[in-house]
Design a protein around this motif. Structure first.
Motif, short mmCIF file in Angstrom:
data_model
loop_
_atom_site.label_atom_id
_atom_site.label_comp_id
_atom_site.label_asym_id
_atom_site.label_seq_id
_atom_site.Cartn_x
_atom_site.Cartn_y
_atom_site.Cartn_z
N UNK A 1 14.86 11.15 -20.24
CA UNK A 1 13.70 10.88 -19.40
C UNK A 1 13.65 9.38 -19.07
N UNK A 2 13.48 9.07 -17.80
CA UNK A 2 13.37 7.67 -17.35
C UNK A 2 12.05 7.47 -16.64
N UNK A 3 11.40 6.35 -16.90
CA UNK A 3 10.06 6.10 -16.38
C UNK A 3 9.81 4.58 -16.33
N UNK A 4 8.76 4.18 -15.66
CA UNK A 4 8.31 2.79 -15.68
C UNK A 4 6.95 2.65 -16.35
N UNK A 5 5.99 3.45 -15.89
CA UNK A 5 4.60 3.35 -16.32
C UNK A 5 4.38 4.08 -17.64
N UNK A 6 3.69 3.44 -18.59
CA UNK A 6 3.47 4.04 -19.91
C UNK A 6 2.58 5.28 -19.83
N UNK A 7 1.65 5.32 -18.86
CA UNK A 7 0.81 6.51 -18.70
C UNK A 7 1.62 7.69 -18.19
N UNK A 8 2.58 7.42 -17.31
CA UNK A 8 3.48 8.47 -16.83
C UNK A 8 4.26 9.05 -18.01
N UNK A 9 4.73 8.16 -18.87
CA UNK A 9 5.47 8.60 -20.07
C UNK A 9 4.61 9.53 -20.91
N UNK A 10 3.37 9.14 -21.16
CA UNK A 10 2.46 9.93 -21.99
C UNK A 10 2.21 11.30 -21.37
N UNK A 11 1.94 11.33 -20.08
CA UNK A 11 1.68 12.60 -19.39
C UNK A 11 2.90 13.51 -19.41
N UNK A 12 4.07 12.92 -19.23
CA UNK A 12 5.30 13.71 -19.22
C UNK A 12 5.57 14.33 -20.59
N UNK A 13 5.37 13.55 -21.65
CA UNK A 13 5.54 14.09 -23.00
C UNK A 13 4.62 15.28 -23.23
N UNK A 14 3.36 15.12 -22.86
CA UNK A 14 2.38 16.20 -23.04
C UNK A 14 2.77 17.44 -22.24
N UNK A 15 3.19 17.23 -20.99
CA UNK A 15 3.53 18.36 -20.12
C UNK A 15 4.78 19.10 -20.62
N UNK A 16 5.78 18.36 -21.08
CA UNK A 16 7.00 19.00 -21.60
C UNK A 16 6.67 19.88 -22.80
N UNK A 17 5.86 19.37 -23.69
CA UNK A 17 5.45 20.16 -24.86
C UNK A 17 4.66 21.40 -24.43
N UNK A 18 3.75 21.19 -23.49
CA UNK A 18 2.89 22.29 -23.02
C UNK A 18 3.70 23.39 -22.34
N UNK A 19 4.60 22.98 -21.45
CA UNK A 19 5.40 23.95 -20.71
C UNK A 19 6.38 24.70 -21.62
N UNK A 20 6.99 23.97 -22.55
CA UNK A 20 7.93 24.61 -23.47
C UNK A 20 7.22 25.64 -24.34
N UNK A 21 6.04 25.29 -24.82
CA UNK A 21 5.28 26.22 -25.67
C UNK A 21 4.82 27.44 -24.86
N UNK A 22 4.38 27.22 -23.62
CA UNK A 22 3.91 28.33 -22.78
C UNK A 22 5.04 29.32 -22.50
N UNK A 23 6.23 28.81 -22.23
CA UNK A 23 7.37 29.69 -21.96
C UNK A 23 7.80 30.41 -23.23
#
Length: 391
Positions: A256-278
């Motif tokens: 994962x590549x990013x610049x903004x720390x908030x983007x990083x935080x949101x992406x981490x949360x979304x990856x966990x959420x999507x993986x668990x949902x599937x």
């Protein structure tokens, strides 16, 4: 032409020859023992104090006649596990290892800067640290220098990288984000094995994992502000053991590549959420592990102004060109968490010399004419920062 560039030109052969020796004898990350020994030999000739840190890193220190601020200059030393295909007289003598990122040049330029500055002690107001750093490619080297106290009492730091987007004689120094942060994410789906003829009696993990892979791009497009870049790439996908056995496990490695720390935080949360949902949808277990990489690299605004002025003295006016920021990552960013800093991109492009390849290419070459500019920029910026801080 500036005084400092003239000094760099006067030792240009020294810089080039040192670089060529390193190029012939590349060493992988944190294995740069011969490289370290060669640098030590030169530092002792210059009467510059040094100490070994980490596995193969060096912190060299040059104190001026007058006390003042402290600046750190950094050069990385490690090579890559790539078989060289460039046609050079000083081609790598180690099969499967080459300096395909130009770190040999970075080291030689920093050593050249140390050589020039060692003869200018009377003009130095403050202290200059030289970080000859191991393991940039593994993001371990900067951490080792920091852990050893290298950044203690450092007021500013400076580094550079050669790049083919710029022709030799040009530079890029801009404020703000210049290189991306990087994390590695490991996802493991666990199901129930069974016979391939009766998948309903088992819990397959390959199909849900494939669904997750395609779903990742939905995270980028639907959860993240389009004006704040995020890149998710699956570099490894391993599942199953045999064609007629339903796969109990499927594992994915994601960068994962990013610049903004908030983007990083949101992406981490979304990856966990999507993986668990599937996983829930297909009655599987899922384990997600996030390995923190280097943070994004951000050039300090006020320091960038000074660095641009230093560059104008070395390169001339109109030679600081704007280029897009890179989604690649650099462990120089760790130093910037401890002191303000600037990272410059120096042009080495020369089509006549076939110096056109991006780093990590097996035919990677540089135009060695660029090295005098990098050497001079190290020196000029260090002197300008210390003088400006003392006034």
């Amino acid at each position: 032409m500036s005084d400092i560039l003239e000094k760099a030109k006067s030792i240009e052969n020294y810089i080039i020859n040192f670089r060529r020796d390193l190029h012939k004898n590349p060493e992988l990350s944190s294995e740069e023992y011969q490289t370290q020994a060669k640098i030590i030999n030169e530092l002792e000739k210059m009467e510059i104090e040094y100490r070994k840190v980490g596995n193969t890193s060096l912190i060299a220190t040059l104190k001026g006649k007058k006390s003042g601020k402290t600046i750190a200059l950094r050069g990385d030393m490690d090579a890559l596990p790539i078989k060289e295909e460039a046609d050079l007289d000083f081609k790598s003598q180690k099969s499967g290892i080459m300096h395909a990122c130009g770190h040999d040049a970075h080291t030689a330029m920093l050593l050249g800067a140390a050589k020039i500055l060692s003869g200018m002690r009377d003009e130095i107001v403050g202290e200059i640290k030289f970080f000859f750093q191991e393991g940039e490619e593994t993001f371990l080297g900067a951490k080792e220098i920091i852990k050893a106290g290298g950044m203690e009492e450092v007021d500013a730091c400076f580094g550079m990288h050669g790049m083919p987007e710029l022709e030799t004689g040009y530079v890029n120094i801009e404020p703000g984000y210049r290189m991306a942060g990087s994390d590695t994410i490991y996802v493991k789906f666990e199901g129930v094995s069974g016979h391939g003829s009766a998948p309903h009696r088992a819990k397959d993990t390959i199909y849900p994992a494939c669904t997750f892979v395609t779903d990742l791009q939905g995270i980028v497009t639907k959860n993240i502000d389009a004006q704040k870049p995020l890149v998710l790439s699956v570099g490894k996908f391993v599942g199953g053991t045999k064609a007629n056995v339903v796969a109990k496990y499927t594992e994915l490695d994601i960068t994962m590549r990013y610049f903004d720390s908030e983007v990083r935080k949101k992406a981490h949360q979304a990856i966990k959420r999507h993986a668990k949902a599937i996983a829930d949808a297909y009655e599987l277990k899922v384990d997600i592990r996030i390995e923190d990489g280097t943070p994004s690299l951000y050039n300090d605004e006020s320091l960038t102004v000074l660095a641009a002025q230093s560059a104008a003295k070395v390169f001339g006016k109109g030679r600081n060109k704007t280029i897009p920021k890179y989604m690649g990552s650099e462990d120089m960013a760790y130093y910037f968490k401890h002191a303000k800093g600037v990272y410059a991109f120096i042009g080495y492009r020369n089509e006549e010399k076939e110096a056109v390849y991006f780093p990590h290419h097996e035919k990677f070459k540089i135009d060695e004419d660029y090295m005098k500019y990098g050497t001079a920029l190290h020196v000029q910026f260090a002197l300008d920062f210390l003088k400006n801080s003392a006034s």
